[in-house]
Design an enzyme around this catalytic site. Structure first.
Site, PDB file in Angstrom:
ATOM      1  N   HIS A   1       0.819  -1.209   0.000  1.00  0.00           N
ATOM      2  CA  HIS A   1       0.000   0.000   0.000  1.00  0.00           C
ATOM      3  C   HIS A   1       0.857   1.266   0.000  1.00  0.00           C
ATOM      4  CE1 HIS A   1      -3.857   1.941   0.340  1.00  0.00           C
ATOM      5  NE2 HIS A   1      -3.456   2.642   1.377  1.00  0.00           N
TER       6      HIS A   1
ATOM      7  N   SER B   1       0.992  -1.005  -6.402  1.00  0.00           N
ATOM      8  CA  SER B   1       1.374  -2.170  -7.200  1.00  0.00           C
ATOM      9  C   SER B   1       2.340  -1.779  -8.310  1.00  0.00           C
ATOM     10  CB  SER B   1       0.137  -2.819  -7.822  1.00  0.00           C
ATOM     11  OG  SER B   1      -0.708  -3.341  -6.831  1.00  0.00           O
TER      12      SER B   1
ATOM     13  N   LYS C   1     -12.738  -7.364 -11.462  1.00  0.00           N
ATOM     14  CA  LYS C   1     -11.752  -8.106 -12.249  1.00  0.00           C
ATOM     15  C   LYS C   1     -11.235  -9.306 -11.455  1.00  0.00           C
ATOM     16  CE  LYS C   1      -7.686  -7.332 -15.123  1.00  0.00           C
ATOM     17  NZ  LYS C   1      -6.660  -6.349 -15.549  1.00  0.00           N
ATOM     18  N   ASP C   2     -11.009  -9.109 -10.146  1.00  0.00           N
ATOM     19  CA  ASP C   2     -10.593 -10.215  -9.278  1.00  0.00           C
ATOM     20  C   ASP C   2     -11.665 -11.292  -9.187  1.00  0.00           C
ATOM     21  OD1 ASP C   2      -8.171  -9.096  -8.780  1.00  0.00           O
ATOM     22  OD2 ASP C   2      -8.623  -8.381  -6.768  1.00  0.00           O
TER      23      ASP C   2
ATOM     24  N   GLU D   1       5.290 -33.762  -0.843  1.00  0.00           N
ATOM     25  CA  GLU D   1       4.202 -33.320  -1.705  1.00  0.00           C
ATOM     26  C   GLU D   1       4.778 -32.687  -2.970  1.00  0.00           C
ATOM     27  OE1 GLU D   1       1.266 -34.189  -1.708  1.00  0.00           O
ATOM     28  OE2 GLU D   1      -0.005 -33.259  -0.192  1.00  0.00           O
TER      29      GLU D   1
END
Length: 386
Positions: A202, A206, A228-229, A272
Protein backbone atom coordinates in the site's frame (compact mmCIF):
# COMPACT_ATOMS: atom_id res chain seq x y z
CA UNK A 1 -14.74 6.45 21.64
CA UNK A 2 -16.08 3.22 20.10
CA UNK A 3 -17.61 5.17 17.19
CA UNK A 4 -14.23 6.83 16.62
CA UNK A 5 -12.48 3.44 16.50
CA UNK A 6 -15.11 2.07 14.11
CA UNK A 7 -14.59 5.09 11.85
CA UNK A 8 -10.82 4.56 11.86
CA UNK A 9 -11.24 0.88 10.91
CA UNK A 10 -13.67 1.77 8.14
CA UNK A 11 -11.32 4.46 6.81
CA UNK A 12 -8.43 1.97 6.74
CA UNK A 13 -10.55 -0.63 4.91
CA UNK A 14 -11.74 2.04 2.50
CA UNK A 15 -8.19 3.17 1.72
CA UNK A 16 -7.02 -0.41 1.10
CA UNK A 17 -10.00 -2.04 -0.62
CA UNK A 18 -12.10 0.74 -2.14
CA UNK A 19 -10.21 3.92 -2.97
CA UNK A 20 -6.73 2.40 -3.32
CA UNK A 21 -5.39 3.70 -6.67
CA UNK A 22 -4.13 0.95 -8.99
CA UNK A 23 -2.32 1.26 -12.36
CA UNK A 24 -4.81 1.11 -15.21
CA UNK A 25 -2.75 -1.42 -17.20
CA UNK A 26 -2.77 -4.26 -14.65
CA UNK A 27 -3.36 -7.66 -16.26
CA UNK A 28 -4.93 -10.82 -14.86
CA UNK A 29 -1.49 -11.86 -13.56
CA UNK A 30 -2.06 -9.39 -10.74
CA UNK A 31 -5.18 -11.34 -9.68
CA UNK A 32 -3.10 -14.10 -8.07
CA UNK A 33 -2.54 -11.95 -4.97
CA UNK A 34 -6.27 -11.95 -4.20
CA UNK A 35 -6.49 -15.67 -5.02
CA UNK A 36 -3.70 -16.37 -2.51
CA UNK A 37 -5.58 -14.40 0.14
CA UNK A 38 -8.73 -16.42 -0.60
CA UNK A 39 -6.76 -19.69 -0.34
CA UNK A 40 -5.38 -18.64 3.05
CA UNK A 41 -8.88 -17.93 4.36
CA UNK A 42 -10.16 -21.28 3.05
CA UNK A 43 -7.23 -23.15 4.61
CA UNK A 44 -7.71 -21.54 8.02
CA UNK A 45 -11.46 -22.19 8.03
CA UNK A 46 -11.28 -25.80 6.83
CA UNK A 47 -8.28 -26.43 9.10
CA UNK A 48 -10.21 -25.26 12.17
CA UNK A 49 -13.08 -27.63 11.34
CA UNK A 50 -10.71 -30.55 10.73
CA UNK A 51 -8.93 -29.88 14.05
CA UNK A 52 -12.24 -30.48 15.87
CA UNK A 53 -12.17 -34.16 14.86
CA UNK A 54 -8.48 -34.91 14.34
CA UNK A 55 -6.53 -36.91 16.95
CA UNK A 56 -2.75 -36.27 17.04
CA UNK A 57 -1.79 -39.77 18.15
CA UNK A 58 0.28 -42.27 16.15
CA UNK A 59 -2.25 -45.01 16.80
CA UNK A 60 -5.35 -42.94 16.04
CA UNK A 61 -4.31 -40.18 13.59
CA UNK A 62 -4.93 -42.21 10.42
CA UNK A 63 -8.26 -43.53 11.72
CA UNK A 64 -9.35 -40.06 12.84
CA UNK A 65 -8.85 -38.82 9.27
CA UNK A 66 -10.93 -41.76 8.02
CA UNK A 67 -13.53 -40.89 10.66
CA UNK A 68 -13.69 -37.35 9.27
CA UNK A 69 -14.11 -38.75 5.77
CA UNK A 70 -16.77 -41.34 6.58
CA UNK A 71 -18.67 -40.36 9.73
CA UNK A 72 -18.57 -36.56 10.08
CA UNK A 73 -21.35 -34.76 8.24
CA UNK A 74 -19.77 -33.31 5.04
CA UNK A 75 -16.36 -34.14 6.53
CA UNK A 76 -15.10 -35.50 3.23
CA UNK A 77 -15.77 -32.16 1.51
CA UNK A 78 -13.87 -30.27 4.21
CA UNK A 79 -10.93 -32.67 4.11
CA UNK A 80 -10.69 -32.78 0.31
CA UNK A 81 -11.09 -29.00 0.09
CA UNK A 82 -8.27 -28.52 2.60
CA UNK A 83 -5.98 -30.94 0.75
CA UNK A 84 -6.65 -29.59 -2.74
CA UNK A 85 -6.62 -25.90 -1.82
CA UNK A 86 -3.09 -26.51 -0.46
CA UNK A 87 -2.05 -27.53 -3.98
CA UNK A 88 -3.78 -24.52 -5.54
CA UNK A 89 -2.18 -22.31 -2.88
CA UNK A 90 1.31 -23.29 -4.02
CA UNK A 91 0.37 -23.17 -7.70
CA UNK A 92 -0.83 -19.58 -7.32
CA UNK A 93 2.20 -18.73 -5.19
CA UNK A 94 4.68 -19.96 -7.82
CA UNK A 95 2.86 -17.97 -10.52
CA UNK A 96 2.82 -14.91 -8.23
CA UNK A 97 6.57 -15.19 -7.63
CA UNK A 98 7.24 -15.78 -11.35
CA UNK A 99 5.27 -12.63 -12.15
CA UNK A 100 7.38 -10.71 -9.63
CA UNK A 101 10.57 -12.03 -11.24
CA UNK A 102 9.45 -11.19 -14.77
CA UNK A 103 8.30 -7.65 -13.99
CA UNK A 104 11.17 -6.98 -11.53
CA UNK A 105 8.80 -6.32 -8.63
CA UNK A 106 11.71 -6.83 -6.22
CA UNK A 107 13.45 -3.59 -7.20
CA UNK A 108 13.43 -0.43 -5.09
CA UNK A 109 11.13 0.92 -3.70
CA UNK A 110 9.48 -2.50 -3.20
CA UNK A 111 12.40 -4.34 -1.56
CA UNK A 112 10.54 -4.68 1.76
CA UNK A 113 7.45 -5.98 -0.04
CA UNK A 114 9.56 -8.61 -1.84
CA UNK A 115 11.42 -9.61 1.35
CA UNK A 116 8.19 -10.19 3.28
CA UNK A 117 6.91 -12.23 0.33
CA UNK A 118 10.00 -14.50 0.45
CA UNK A 119 9.48 -15.04 4.20
CA UNK A 120 5.84 -15.95 3.46
CA UNK A 121 7.05 -18.47 0.84
CA UNK A 122 9.42 -20.15 3.33
CA UNK A 123 6.76 -20.25 6.06
CA UNK A 124 4.26 -21.76 3.62
CA UNK A 125 6.76 -24.51 2.79
CA UNK A 126 7.09 -25.30 6.50
CA UNK A 127 3.32 -25.32 7.07
CA UNK A 128 2.79 -27.52 4.01
CA UNK A 129 5.36 -30.03 5.26
CA UNK A 130 3.81 -30.12 8.75
CA UNK A 131 0.35 -30.71 7.30
CA UNK A 132 1.62 -33.52 5.09
CA UNK A 133 2.71 -35.43 8.20
CA UNK A 134 -0.63 -35.21 10.05
CA UNK A 135 -2.66 -37.92 8.16
CA UNK A 136 0.12 -40.30 9.26
CA UNK A 137 0.10 -42.54 6.24
CA UNK A 138 3.22 -44.27 4.97
CA UNK A 139 4.55 -41.22 3.13
CA UNK A 140 3.75 -38.98 6.12
CA UNK A 141 5.82 -41.08 8.51
CA UNK A 142 8.79 -41.64 6.23
CA UNK A 143 8.74 -38.12 4.83
CA UNK A 144 8.85 -36.73 8.38
CA UNK A 145 11.65 -39.13 9.29
CA UNK A 146 13.81 -38.30 6.27
CA UNK A 147 13.28 -34.53 6.23
CA UNK A 148 13.78 -33.99 9.98
CA UNK A 149 16.80 -36.28 9.91
CA UNK A 150 18.48 -33.86 7.53
CA UNK A 151 19.14 -31.55 10.47
CA UNK A 152 21.51 -34.17 11.85
CA UNK A 153 23.97 -32.89 9.24
CA UNK A 154 24.50 -29.78 11.39
CA UNK A 155 27.90 -30.16 13.08
CA UNK A 156 28.02 -30.93 16.84
CA UNK A 157 24.36 -30.21 17.70
CA UNK A 158 22.62 -31.81 14.70
CA UNK A 159 21.46 -35.06 16.30
CA UNK A 160 20.36 -33.25 19.46
CA UNK A 161 18.20 -30.90 17.39
CA UNK A 162 16.60 -33.86 15.57
CA UNK A 163 15.78 -35.61 18.87
CA UNK A 164 14.41 -32.33 20.25
CA UNK A 165 12.04 -32.04 17.27
CA UNK A 166 11.04 -35.69 17.54
CA UNK A 167 10.59 -35.55 21.32
CA UNK A 168 12.42 -38.89 21.46
CA UNK A 169 14.53 -41.15 19.30
CA UNK A 170 12.06 -41.52 16.42
CA UNK A 171 8.89 -39.96 15.01
CA UNK A 172 6.38 -40.58 17.80
CA UNK A 173 3.36 -39.15 19.63
CA UNK A 174 5.40 -36.18 20.79
CA UNK A 175 6.39 -35.43 17.18
CA UNK A 176 2.83 -35.64 15.92
CA UNK A 177 1.55 -33.41 18.73
CA UNK A 178 4.20 -30.79 18.01
CA UNK A 179 3.58 -30.87 14.28
CA UNK A 180 -0.17 -30.58 14.81
CA UNK A 181 0.21 -27.62 17.18
CA UNK A 182 2.57 -25.82 14.81
CA UNK A 183 0.41 -26.58 11.78
CA UNK A 184 -2.55 -25.05 13.61
CA UNK A 185 -0.75 -21.95 14.94
CA UNK A 186 1.57 -20.98 12.07
CA UNK A 187 -1.22 -20.10 9.56
CA UNK A 188 -2.22 -17.26 11.89
CA UNK A 189 1.40 -16.07 11.87
CA UNK A 190 1.23 -16.36 8.09
CA UNK A 191 -1.94 -14.23 8.10
CA UNK A 192 -0.10 -11.54 10.11
CA UNK A 193 2.74 -11.59 7.56
CA UNK A 194 0.19 -11.26 4.74
CA UNK A 195 -1.21 -8.14 6.45
CA UNK A 196 2.36 -6.76 6.67
CA UNK A 197 2.84 -7.66 2.98
CA UNK A 198 -0.37 -5.82 2.14
CA UNK A 199 0.72 -2.76 4.14
CA UNK A 200 4.09 -2.67 2.37
CA UNK A 201 2.26 -2.91 -0.97
CA UNK A 202 0.00 0.00 0.00
CA UNK A 203 2.94 2.34 0.61
CA UNK A 204 4.20 2.47 -2.99
CA UNK A 205 1.31 0.76 -4.78
CA UNK A 206 1.37 -2.17 -7.20
CA UNK A 207 4.01 -2.58 -9.86
CA UNK A 208 2.65 -2.69 -13.43
CA UNK A 209 3.52 -4.44 -16.71
CA UNK A 210 5.61 -1.46 -17.85
CA UNK A 211 7.73 -1.69 -14.72
CA UNK A 212 7.72 2.10 -14.39
CA UNK A 213 6.01 3.73 -11.43
CA UNK A 214 3.39 6.16 -12.69
CA UNK A 215 1.09 8.12 -10.44
CA UNK A 216 -1.10 9.13 -13.37
CA UNK A 217 -3.67 6.96 -15.11
CA UNK A 218 -4.82 5.03 -12.06
CA UNK A 219 -8.25 3.67 -11.16
CA UNK A 220 -9.70 2.96 -7.71
CA UNK A 221 -9.70 -0.62 -6.45
CA UNK A 222 -13.52 -0.67 -6.37
CA UNK A 223 -15.31 -1.35 -8.63
CA UNK A 224 -12.75 -1.84 -11.44
CA UNK A 225 -10.27 -4.28 -9.93
CA UNK A 226 -12.61 -5.89 -7.39
CA UNK A 227 -14.81 -7.14 -10.24
CA UNK A 228 -11.75 -8.11 -12.25
CA UNK A 229 -10.59 -10.21 -9.28
CA UNK A 230 -14.02 -11.84 -9.05
CA UNK A 231 -13.58 -13.28 -12.57
CA UNK A 232 -10.61 -15.39 -11.44
CA UNK A 233 -12.22 -16.12 -8.07
CA UNK A 234 -15.23 -17.75 -9.75
CA UNK A 235 -12.94 -19.60 -12.18
CA UNK A 236 -10.94 -20.89 -9.20
CA UNK A 237 -14.07 -22.12 -7.41
CA UNK A 238 -15.17 -23.90 -10.60
CA UNK A 239 -11.84 -25.74 -11.03
CA UNK A 240 -11.59 -26.47 -7.29
CA UNK A 241 -15.09 -27.99 -7.35
CA UNK A 242 -14.07 -30.30 -10.21
CA UNK A 243 -11.06 -31.48 -8.20
CA UNK A 244 -12.96 -31.92 -4.92
CA UNK A 245 -15.97 -33.73 -6.37
CA UNK A 246 -14.42 -35.70 -9.23
CA UNK A 247 -10.62 -36.00 -8.76
CA UNK A 248 -9.99 -35.45 -5.02
CA UNK A 249 -6.90 -37.68 -4.83
CA UNK A 250 -5.30 -36.70 -8.12
CA UNK A 251 -2.56 -34.60 -6.49
CA UNK A 252 -1.95 -36.90 -3.52
CA UNK A 253 0.47 -39.81 -3.18
CA UNK A 254 -1.09 -43.29 -3.14
CA UNK A 255 1.23 -44.51 -0.35
CA UNK A 256 -0.26 -41.95 2.01
CA UNK A 257 -3.55 -43.85 1.97
CA UNK A 258 -1.79 -46.75 3.72
CA UNK A 259 -1.48 -46.53 7.55
CA UNK A 260 2.04 -45.63 8.71
CA UNK A 261 4.24 -48.66 9.33
CA UNK A 262 7.77 -48.02 10.70
CA UNK A 263 8.75 -51.59 9.68
CA UNK A 264 8.03 -51.11 5.96
CA UNK A 265 9.96 -48.52 3.95
CA UNK A 266 8.22 -47.16 0.81
CA UNK A 267 9.89 -47.82 -2.52
CA UNK A 268 10.38 -44.09 -3.10
CA UNK A 269 10.11 -41.42 -0.40
CA UNK A 270 8.95 -38.09 -1.84
CA UNK A 271 7.34 -34.98 -0.35
CA UNK A 272 4.20 -33.32 -1.71
CA UNK A 273 4.49 -32.24 -5.35
CA UNK A 274 4.92 -28.56 -4.52
CA UNK A 275 8.15 -29.26 -2.58
CA UNK A 276 9.74 -31.41 -5.30
CA UNK A 277 12.13 -28.79 -6.82
CA UNK A 278 13.80 -28.17 -3.47
CA UNK A 279 13.88 -31.90 -2.72
CA UNK A 280 15.64 -32.39 -6.08
CA UNK A 281 18.24 -29.76 -5.11
CA UNK A 282 18.79 -31.53 -1.78
CA UNK A 283 19.38 -34.91 -3.47
CA UNK A 284 21.58 -33.57 -6.24
CA UNK A 285 24.42 -32.74 -3.85
CA UNK A 286 26.28 -35.81 -2.49
CA UNK A 287 27.39 -34.11 0.75
CA UNK A 288 24.55 -34.17 3.31
CA UNK A 289 25.36 -30.84 4.98
CA UNK A 290 25.90 -29.04 1.67
CA UNK A 291 22.65 -30.53 0.36
CA UNK A 292 20.70 -29.17 3.35
CA UNK A 293 22.34 -25.75 2.97
CA UNK A 294 21.55 -25.76 -0.76
CA UNK A 295 17.90 -26.66 -0.12
CA UNK A 296 17.40 -23.75 2.30
CA UNK A 297 19.64 -21.52 0.19
CA UNK A 298 17.40 -22.18 -2.84
CA UNK A 299 14.65 -20.30 -0.97
CA UNK A 300 16.72 -17.62 0.75
CA UNK A 301 18.51 -16.74 -2.50
CA UNK A 302 15.40 -14.84 -3.65
CA UNK A 303 16.32 -12.21 -1.03
CA UNK A 304 19.50 -11.21 -2.89
CA UNK A 305 17.76 -10.30 -6.16
CA UNK A 306 17.35 -6.60 -5.24
CA UNK A 307 21.16 -6.51 -4.87
CA UNK A 308 22.25 -8.69 -7.80
CA UNK A 309 19.91 -7.22 -10.44
CA UNK A 310 21.86 -4.04 -11.20
CA UNK A 311 20.14 -3.27 -14.50
CA UNK A 312 18.69 0.23 -14.74
CA UNK A 313 15.93 -1.07 -17.04
CA UNK A 314 12.78 -2.14 -15.22
CA UNK A 315 10.67 -5.03 -16.49
CA UNK A 316 11.78 -7.88 -18.71
CA UNK A 317 9.51 -6.78 -21.55
CA UNK A 318 12.16 -4.11 -22.28
CA UNK A 319 15.06 -6.55 -21.76
CA UNK A 320 15.11 -9.09 -24.66
CA UNK A 321 18.07 -11.08 -23.32
CA UNK A 322 16.69 -11.24 -19.78
CA UNK A 323 13.29 -12.26 -21.10
CA UNK A 324 14.86 -15.34 -22.74
CA UNK A 325 16.94 -16.10 -19.63
CA UNK A 326 13.80 -15.82 -17.48
CA UNK A 327 12.13 -18.58 -19.51
CA UNK A 328 15.31 -20.66 -19.21
CA UNK A 329 14.92 -20.33 -15.45
CA UNK A 330 11.25 -21.42 -15.60
CA UNK A 331 12.18 -24.48 -17.70
CA UNK A 332 14.98 -25.28 -15.23
CA UNK A 333 12.51 -25.06 -12.33
CA UNK A 334 10.12 -27.43 -14.13
CA UNK A 335 13.00 -29.85 -14.72
CA UNK A 336 13.69 -29.79 -10.96
CA UNK A 337 10.00 -30.63 -10.40
CA UNK A 338 10.42 -33.68 -12.60
CA UNK A 339 13.75 -34.76 -11.11
CA UNK A 340 12.36 -34.51 -7.56
CA UNK A 341 9.75 -37.15 -8.40
CA UNK A 342 12.30 -39.63 -9.84
CA UNK A 343 14.60 -42.12 -8.17
CA UNK A 344 18.07 -40.66 -7.41
CA UNK A 345 19.83 -42.74 -10.06
CA UNK A 346 21.50 -42.20 -13.44
CA UNK A 347 20.61 -40.18 -15.51
CA UNK A 348 18.25 -38.29 -13.17
CA UNK A 349 21.01 -37.55 -10.67
CA UNK A 350 23.24 -35.91 -13.28
CA UNK A 351 20.35 -33.94 -14.78
CA UNK A 352 19.42 -32.75 -11.27
CA UNK A 353 22.98 -31.59 -10.63
CA UNK A 354 23.07 -29.59 -13.87
CA UNK A 355 19.64 -28.07 -13.13
CA UNK A 356 20.73 -27.20 -9.57
CA UNK A 357 23.92 -25.54 -10.83
CA UNK A 358 21.91 -23.46 -13.33
CA UNK A 359 19.36 -22.53 -10.62
CA UNK A 360 21.99 -20.91 -8.40
CA UNK A 361 24.00 -19.52 -11.32
CA UNK A 362 20.90 -17.69 -12.56
CA UNK A 363 20.72 -15.63 -9.34
CA UNK A 364 24.44 -15.20 -8.67
CA UNK A 365 25.99 -14.95 -12.16
CA UNK A 366 23.43 -14.59 -14.96
CA UNK A 367 21.24 -11.83 -13.47
CA UNK A 368 24.08 -9.46 -12.44
CA UNK A 369 26.11 -10.13 -15.61
CA UNK A 370 23.09 -9.43 -17.83
CA UNK A 371 22.42 -6.22 -15.90
CA UNK A 372 26.03 -5.12 -16.33
CA UNK A 373 25.91 -5.71 -20.10
CA UNK A 374 22.56 -3.86 -20.39
CA UNK A 375 23.88 -0.86 -18.42
CA UNK A 376 27.00 -0.72 -20.61
CA UNK A 377 24.95 -0.82 -23.82
CA UNK A 378 22.60 1.82 -22.37
CA UNK A 379 25.53 4.14 -21.60
CA UNK A 380 26.96 3.66 -25.10
CA UNK A 381 23.55 4.36 -26.64
CA UNK A 382 23.14 7.53 -24.54
CA UNK A 383 26.60 8.83 -25.55
CA UNK A 384 25.86 8.17 -29.24
CA UNK A 385 22.62 10.16 -29.01
CA UNK A 386 24.31 13.06 -27.26
Amino acid sequence: MRILKDNVILRILNSYLVDSPQPANLTYLWNFGSLLGLCLVLQILTGCFLAMHYTPNVDMAFNSVEHIMRDVQSGWIIRYTHANVASFFFTFLYIHVAKGLYYNSYKSPRVLLWSIGVIILILMMAIGFLGYVLPFGQMSLWGATVITNLLSAIPVFGQDIVELIWGGFSVSNATLNRFFSLHYILPFVLAALVVAHFMALHIHGSNNPNGVTAHADRYPMYPFFIFKDLVTVFAFFLVLSIFVFFYPNLLGHSDNYIPADPMVTPVSIVPEWYLLPFYAILRSIPNKLLGVLAMFGALLIFLILPLTDISRIRGNQFRPAMKILFWFFIVDFLILFWIGSQHPATPYLEIGQIATAFYFAWFIVIVPLTGLVENTLLDISTKDKS
